[in-house]
Design a protein around this motif. Structure first.
Motif, PDB file in Angstrom:
ATOM      1  N   LEU A   1      -2.488  10.765  -2.191  1.00 43.65           N
ATOM      2  CA  LEU A   1      -2.210   9.399  -2.618  1.00 43.65           C
ATOM      3  C   LEU A   1      -2.021   8.469  -1.426  1.00 43.65           C
ATOM      4  O   LEU A   1      -2.459   7.316  -1.438  1.00 43.65           O
ATOM      5  CB  LEU A   1      -0.968   9.379  -3.506  1.00 43.65           C
ATOM      6  CG  LEU A   1      -0.638   8.039  -4.175  1.00 43.65           C
ATOM      7  CD1 LEU A   1      -1.787   7.602  -5.079  1.00 43.65           C
ATOM      8  CD2 LEU A   1       0.654   8.153  -4.981  1.00 43.65           C
ATOM      9  N   VAL A   2      -1.364   8.969  -0.366  1.00 46.64           N
ATOM     10  CA  VAL A   2      -1.189   8.157   0.848  1.00 46.64           C
ATOM     11  C   VAL A   2      -2.547   7.783   1.435  1.00 46.64           C
ATOM     12  O   VAL A   2      -2.788   6.629   1.821  1.00 46.64           O
ATOM     13  CB  VAL A   2      -0.336   8.926   1.886  1.00 46.64           C
ATOM     14  CG1 VAL A   2      -0.344   8.199   3.222  1.00 46.64           C
ATOM     15  CG2 VAL A   2       1.093   9.078   1.391  1.00 46.64           C
ATOM     16  N   GLU A   3      -3.456   8.749   1.498  1.00 46.77           N
ATOM     17  CA  GLU A   3      -4.788   8.485   2.046  1.00 46.77           C
ATOM     18  C   GLU A   3      -5.588   7.547   1.158  1.00 46.77           C
ATOM     19  O   GLU A   3      -6.397   6.750   1.648  1.00 46.77           O
ATOM     20  CB  GLU A   3      -5.547   9.810   2.220  1.00 46.77           C
ATOM     21  CG  GLU A   3      -4.959  10.735   3.263  1.00 46.77           C
ATOM     22  CD  GLU A   3      -5.059  10.150   4.664  1.00 46.77           C
ATOM     23  OE1 GLU A   3      -6.035   9.442   4.938  1.00 46.77           O
ATOM     24  OE2 GLU A   3      -4.141  10.393   5.473  1.00 46.77           O
TER      25      GLU A   3
ATOM     26  N   PRO B   1       0.796  -1.222   0.000  1.00 45.03           N
ATOM     27  CA  PRO B   1       0.000   0.000   0.000  1.00 45.03           C
ATOM     28  C   PRO B   1       0.828   1.271   0.000  1.00 45.03           C
ATOM     29  O   PRO B   1       0.267   2.364  -0.008  1.00 45.03           O
ATOM     30  CB  PRO B   1      -0.810  -0.123   1.293  1.00 45.03           C
ATOM     31  CG  PRO B   1       0.068  -0.924   2.195  1.00 45.03           C
ATOM     32  CD  PRO B   1       0.791  -1.899   1.311  1.00 45.03           C
ATOM     33  N   CYS B   2       2.148   1.182   0.042  1.00 43.36           N
ATOM     34  CA  CYS B   2       2.966   2.383   0.150  1.00 43.36           C
ATOM     35  C   CYS B   2       2.987   3.133  -1.180  1.00 43.36           C
ATOM     36  O   CYS B   2       2.599   2.621  -2.226  1.00 43.36           O
ATOM     37  CB  CYS B   2       4.386   2.038   0.597  1.00 43.36           C
ATOM     38  SG  CYS B   2       5.418   1.334  -0.694  1.00 43.36           S
TER      39      CYS B   2
ATOM     40  N   ALA C   1     -12.056   3.261  -3.305  1.00 44.83           N
ATOM     41  CA  ALA C   1     -11.444   3.164  -4.636  1.00 44.83           C
ATOM     42  C   ALA C   1      -9.925   3.092  -4.511  1.00 44.83           C
ATOM     43  O   ALA C   1      -9.333   3.641  -3.581  1.00 44.83           O
ATOM     44  CB  ALA C   1     -11.845   4.367  -5.488  1.00 44.83           C
ATOM     45  N   GLU C   2      -9.287   2.405  -5.445  1.00 46.53           N
ATOM     46  CA  GLU C   2      -7.837   2.283  -5.458  1.00 46.53           C
ATOM     47  C   GLU C   2      -7.237   3.246  -6.481  1.00 46.53           C
ATOM     48  O   GLU C   2      -7.751   3.386  -7.596  1.00 46.53           O
ATOM     49  CB  GLU C   2      -7.416   0.853  -5.797  1.00 46.53           C
ATOM     50  CG  GLU C   2      -7.688  -0.134  -4.685  1.00 46.53           C
ATOM     51  CD  GLU C   2      -7.007  -1.459  -4.917  1.00 46.53           C
ATOM     52  OE1 GLU C   2      -7.109  -2.326  -4.048  1.00 46.53           O
ATOM     53  OE2 GLU C   2      -6.365  -1.628  -5.977  1.00 46.53           O
ATOM     54  N   TYR C   3      -6.146   3.883  -6.089  1.00 50.25           N
ATOM     55  CA  TYR C   3      -5.437   4.799  -6.962  1.00 50.25           C
ATOM     56  C   TYR C   3      -3.978   4.360  -7.050  1.00 50.25           C
ATOM     57  O   TYR C   3      -3.363   4.005  -6.049  1.00 50.25           O
ATOM     58  CB  TYR C   3      -5.521   6.233  -6.435  1.00 50.25           C
ATOM     59  CG  TYR C   3      -6.922   6.799  -6.419  1.00 50.25           C
ATOM     60  CD1 TYR C   3      -7.409   7.488  -7.513  1.00 50.25           C
ATOM     61  CD2 TYR C   3      -7.748   6.613  -5.315  1.00 50.25           C
ATOM     62  CE1 TYR C   3      -8.710   7.997  -7.509  1.00 50.25           C
ATOM     63  CE2 TYR C   3      -9.045   7.120  -5.306  1.00 50.25           C
ATOM     64  CZ  TYR C   3      -9.517   7.815  -6.401  1.00 50.25           C
ATOM     65  OH  TYR C   3     -10.792   8.300  -6.395  1.00 50.25           O
TER      66      TYR C   3
END
Length: 609
Positions: free
Chosen positions: A498-500, A305-306, A521-523
């Protein structure tokens, strides 16, 4: 390619469900809208929601129990305050105790370099050290700290934050005792450099605090961590001066003895960082399930997830340069103010010491009561810029001919440094996650250490021409730091967003709904987006598709190929995935049958394709 009508994904579940009946996780309030609620929580007492230190690996949500100060509020304010307070993530007693131990480690780390400031030059002269050799004692310490920062960061990632902090206490103890019992200048210099190696543990302390403390409360606890360093600067020289009456080596030996006693306390009572334990567990599970180390690393990289190297390099660049500029200004002032005050106002070392102590008190007060509130109200970037401008104002006031105005300038400068340091530290922490936090904190800290080396050297060069010029250096670098933070604000917001947005990455759908109560949602990072685009382009080229000529048609085809999924509830989402899988399986079977028949005829793709 199929002629049968596409059913509505919502209709697959029969009827649209009652969304009000779906349980949702409570949403945390916007802290910026109620800035005083977190401030009040710092003075409240609350119960421990779990009884074991194992709670460190669970979400940091404690059950609160308000017990005081309510008589000062109206009934409406009491209700609003309680509701806001109960929704803010709180630390348990065990976590507070752990953070306090980290503050103690950071205090001892800073005390080791500050307690010997008054006595070190006189102690070195016992070994017939020249003025240049005395300078080597301080520069060697600073250079060792700078070079050791990456090593300590690597060790904290591999063996844990707790292990490195314990090792730093042991190193501080050994280095201090060796300095106090030195029999020659060479031994004193070597022991001083050895002590400097372990002085870089403050970056590990920052990582630990950022791991344990929720983002909503992080400005307060980061400010308290910085305050522990400033407390060492405030009390260290005074304690050292008093102990030097007994013996010039007593202040250094005292640091070593206290560190020795702290080692078993930290060893027994300080738990490991929950983020580090979580990452170690995920790595172990991935290695077991993959069957090989290489495959495990590939899997971790794919599902991490980083924000990757893209987010890491921007976080280091933005706040590293800001920290460097602030430290050049701060160290230039600290190294040359005594010379300026002596030549301009005729102040002796005693009066200069009183003034610096007063400035340190103002700095501590700003970190405890002012910085957290300003950061929650205006944000990290605004506070960083405001702090830098206060440093500039302080530098201008210091060189004024009136003594009282000059003293006011010192207080303003100290408060500006405190606000800027807190904002930069919190801003850097907000752009990190469990994967890259140690790397970012260490990188930012290295920039700060370089500023501490450059500031005194540059100030000393210009002071040879005019004792007021070092404060021009202070002003120039403070303005430069403000410009950097303003110019990089859009990129900082992009990294933070992006981190959130990547908190749900690598989690199953079930885990996402359980933790957030709604779809997340995934970014992708710019690196991931570029990688996917290059993969698609290369794949289409190798398979003889004219994707450049028919780029528009390809995009339209992709829109049809990937229909929007219904994610209004877990059941609808699961039904959508089942429908997509069934459609894909059916299309695969039909395409395989047609392809097999055509290949049997002429070993070529079917013309219908």
């Amino acid at each position: 390619s199929s002629s049968e009508p596409r059913p509505s994904l919502v209709a697959l579940s029969g009827t649209r469900p009652d969304m009000a009946a779906i349980p949702r996780a409570p949403t945390l309030p916007d802290i910026s809208e109620t800035p005083r609620a977190p401030v009040r929580t710092m003075t409240q007492r609350f119960r421990l929601s779990t009884d074991t230190m194992g709670a460190m690996t669970t979400p940091l949500l404690g059950t609160v129990d308000l017990v005081d100060d309510q008589d000062m509020l109206s009934p409406e304010e009491q209700v609003a305050d309680i509701l806001a307070f109960q929704k803010v993530p709180q630390l348990t007693h065990a976590e507070l105790y752990s953070v306090f131990l980290v503050y103690t480690v950071n205090f001892m780390d800073s005390l080791g370099s500050n307690i010997s400031l008054p006595s070190m030059p006189f102690y070195a002269k016992l070994f017939n050290a020249s003025t240049q050799q005395i300078g080597y004692l301080f520069s060697g310490f600073a250079i060792a700290t700078t070079l050791a920062l990456p090593l300590l960061s690597m060790l904290s990632d591999k063996y844990g934050r707790r292990v490195v902090m314990i090792a730093s206490l042991v190193g501080t103890a050994l280095g201090s005792l060796a300095q106090g019992w030195a029999t020659s200048y060479s031994m004193l210099l070597a022991a001083r450099i050895f002590s400097g190696i372990w002085a870089g543990v403050s970056s590990v302390c920052q990582v630990y605090v950022a791991d344990v403390v929720p983002a909503a409360l992080r400005p307060w606890y980061i400010s308290y961590l910085i305050t522990s360093s400033q407390a060492a600067l405030l009390f260290g020289p005074s304690i050292g001066a008093g102990l030097s009456v007994i013996g010039l080596n007593v202040p250094i030996l005292t640091t070593g003895v206290v560190s020795v006693f702290l080692v078993p306390v930290v060893w027994i009572y300080l738990p490991e960082s929950p983020e580090w334990l979580k990452r170690q567990y995920e790595n172990a599970v991935s290695m077991q399930s993959s069957g090989s180390v290489i495959a495990s690393q590939v899997r971790i990289q794919r599902s991490s997830p980083c924000t990757g190297w893209w987010g890491t390099k921007w976080a280091i660049a933005i706040y590293g340069i800001a920290n460097f500029s602030g430290m050049v200004a701060q160290s230039a002032f600290a190294s040359m103010y005594a010379v300026f005050a002596s030549e301009t106002f005729g102040l002796d070392s005693l009066h200069v010491g009183f003034i610096l102590t007063l400035g340190a008190i103002a700095s501590v007060a700003a970190n405890i009561w002012l910085s957290p509130f300003l950061q929650k109200t205006f944000g990290d970037v605004a506070c960083g810029v405001g702090g830098s401008l206060l440093v500039l104002l302080g530098a201008i006031l210091i060189v004024m001919p009136d003594k009282q105005v000059s003293l006011l300038g010192v207080l303003v400068l100290f408060q500006g440094c405190a606000i800027n340091n807190s904002a930069v530290s919190c801003g850097a922490a907000d752009l990190t996650d469990g994967q890259n936090r140690s790397t970012v904190m260490t990188g930012v800290r290295m920039f700060k250490a370089l500023g501490a080396v450059l500031g005194p050297s540059l100030a000393g060069e210009v002071a040879a021409h005019d004792v007021k010029l070092p404060f021009a250096v202070v002003g120039v670098f403070s303005v430069f730091g403000a410009i950097v933070q303003l110019a990089t604000r859009p990129m900082a917001l992009e990294v933070k967003k992006l981190v959130e947005a990547r908190k749900a990455v690598a989690k199953s759908n079930k885990e996402v709904w359980k933790e957030y109560g709604q779809w997340q949602a995934e970014y992708g990072t710019p690196d991931e987006i570029r990688d996917l685009g290059e993969f698609m382009a290369d794949l289409l080229t190798k398979r003889n598709y004219r994707w450049v000529t028919y780029n528009y048609e390809l995009k339209e085809l992709l829109k049809e190929f990937f229909p929007a999924l219904s994610v209004e509830s877990p059941d609808q989402m699961a039904e959508s995935y089942r429908w997509i899988k069934a459609r894909a399986d059916s299309m695969y079977v039909r395409a395989s049958e047609r392809g097999s028949q055509n290949y049997q005829k002429n070993d070529a793709p079917p013309t219908s394709v």
